[in-house]
Design a protein around this motif. Structure first.
Motif, PDB file in Angstrom:
ATOM      1  N   GLY A 136       1.634   6.688  -6.849  1.00  0.00           N
ATOM      2  CA  GLY A 136       0.413   7.368  -7.247  1.00  0.00           C
ATOM      3  C   GLY A 136      -0.719   6.469  -7.708  1.00  0.00           C
ATOM      4  O   GLY A 136      -1.599   6.917  -8.429  1.00  0.00           O
ATOM      5  N   GLY A 161       0.816  -1.209   0.000  1.00  0.00           N
ATOM      6  CA  GLY A 161       0.000   0.000   0.000  1.00  0.00           C
ATOM      7  C   GLY A 161       0.850   1.261   0.000  1.00  0.00           C
ATOM      8  O   GLY A 161       0.540   2.235  -0.688  1.00  0.00           O
ATOM      9  N   GLY A 162       1.943   1.232   0.761  1.00  0.00           N
ATOM     10  CA  GLY A 162       2.857   2.375   0.774  1.00  0.00           C
ATOM     11  C   GLY A 162       3.544   2.575  -0.562  1.00  0.00           C
ATOM     12  O   GLY A 162       3.708   3.708  -1.031  1.00  0.00           O
ATOM     13  N   GLY A 168       2.365   1.633  -3.451  1.00  0.00           N
ATOM     14  CA  GLY A 168       1.338   2.097  -4.369  1.00  0.00           C
ATOM     15  C   GLY A 168       1.058   3.583  -4.202  1.00  0.00           C
ATOM     16  O   GLY A 168       0.859   4.305  -5.180  1.00  0.00           O
ATOM     17  N   SER A 169       1.040   4.040  -2.953  1.00  0.00           N
ATOM     18  CA  SER A 169       0.843   5.468  -2.704  1.00  0.00           C
ATOM     19  C   SER A 169       2.009   6.288  -3.232  1.00  0.00           C
ATOM     20  O   SER A 169       1.820   7.392  -3.737  1.00  0.00           O
ATOM     21  N   ALA A 170       3.227   5.761  -3.086  1.00  0.00           N
ATOM     22  CA  ALA A 170       4.409   6.473  -3.561  1.00  0.00           C
ATOM     23  C   ALA A 170       4.400   6.620  -5.075  1.00  0.00           C
ATOM     24  O   ALA A 170       4.850   7.636  -5.617  1.00  0.00           O
ATOM     25  N   SER A 185      -4.200   4.609  -7.547  1.00  0.00           N
ATOM     26  CA  SER A 185      -5.450   4.958  -6.876  1.00  0.00           C
ATOM     27  C   SER A 185      -5.925   3.788  -6.006  1.00  0.00           C
ATOM     28  O   SER A 185      -5.822   2.632  -6.382  1.00  0.00           O
ATOM     29  N   SER A 188      -4.679   2.767  -3.213  1.00  0.00           N
ATOM     30  CA  SER A 188      -3.644   2.020  -2.495  1.00  0.00           C
ATOM     31  C   SER A 188      -3.630   2.341  -1.004  1.00  0.00           C
ATOM     32  O   SER A 188      -3.082   1.580  -0.216  1.00  0.00           O
ATOM     33  N   GLY A 189      -4.239   3.434  -0.602  1.00  0.00           N
ATOM     34  CA  GLY A 189      -4.292   3.775   0.813  1.00  0.00           C
ATOM     35  C   GLY A 189      -5.136   2.803   1.609  1.00  0.00           C
ATOM     36  O   GLY A 189      -4.871   2.544   2.782  1.00  0.00           O
ATOM     37  N   SER A 190      -6.171   2.265   0.974  1.00  0.00           N
ATOM     38  CA  SER A 190      -7.036   1.323   1.687  1.00  0.00           C
ATOM     39  C   SER A 190      -6.332  -0.012   1.923  1.00  0.00           C
ATOM     40  O   SER A 190      -6.671  -0.719   2.869  1.00  0.00           O
TER      41      SER A 190
END
Length: 124
Positions: free
Chosen positions: A53, A46-47, A49-51, A55, A57-59
């Protein structure tokens, strides 16, 4: 193995033995540890994926945290398996199913181990 003598209403004595629940304890602990590892991997993905960008990935990180919490609960319930094995067995099975739901493919091994531990706890 502890033995308990019970006298029923006809003054008949029966000896009841409490089974050691070693298999349930070991499977619950091992499944919980694998679940925590799966939760850490989900948080890391998730981290990443957030790095980059991606969509949604925070969940994934939140579900990884929930997986770690459920796995810790499964370990605690496995340690308390001798108190009330039927109730703990059902709660452990619920933890195993939630483990698979939260992190899907990462949680299959840990979820199955936890579900097997809960199923073993339901036997006499």
């Amino acid at each position: 193995m502890s033995k308990e003598t019970i006298v029923n209403e006809n003054n008949q004595k029966t000896i009841q033995t409490n089974r050691p629940r070693t298999a349930e304890l070991v499977l619950g602990i091992v499944g919980g540890i694998f679940g925590m590892i799966a939760g850490i991997i989900a948080i890391a993905i998730g981290g990443l994926g957030s790095a980059f960008g991606a969509s949604g990935s925070g969940s994934i990180g939140g579900l990884g945290g929930a997986c770690i919490a459920v796995s810790a609960l499964a370990i605690v319930l496995a340690a308390l398996i001798n108190k009330n094995h039927k109730l703990m067995g059902w709660l452990i099975i619920i933890c195993g199913v939630l483990n698979i739901v939260f992190v899907s493919y990462f949680g299959i091994l840990s979820g199955l181990l936890i579900i097997i531990a809960g199923g073993l706890a339901l036997r006499k």
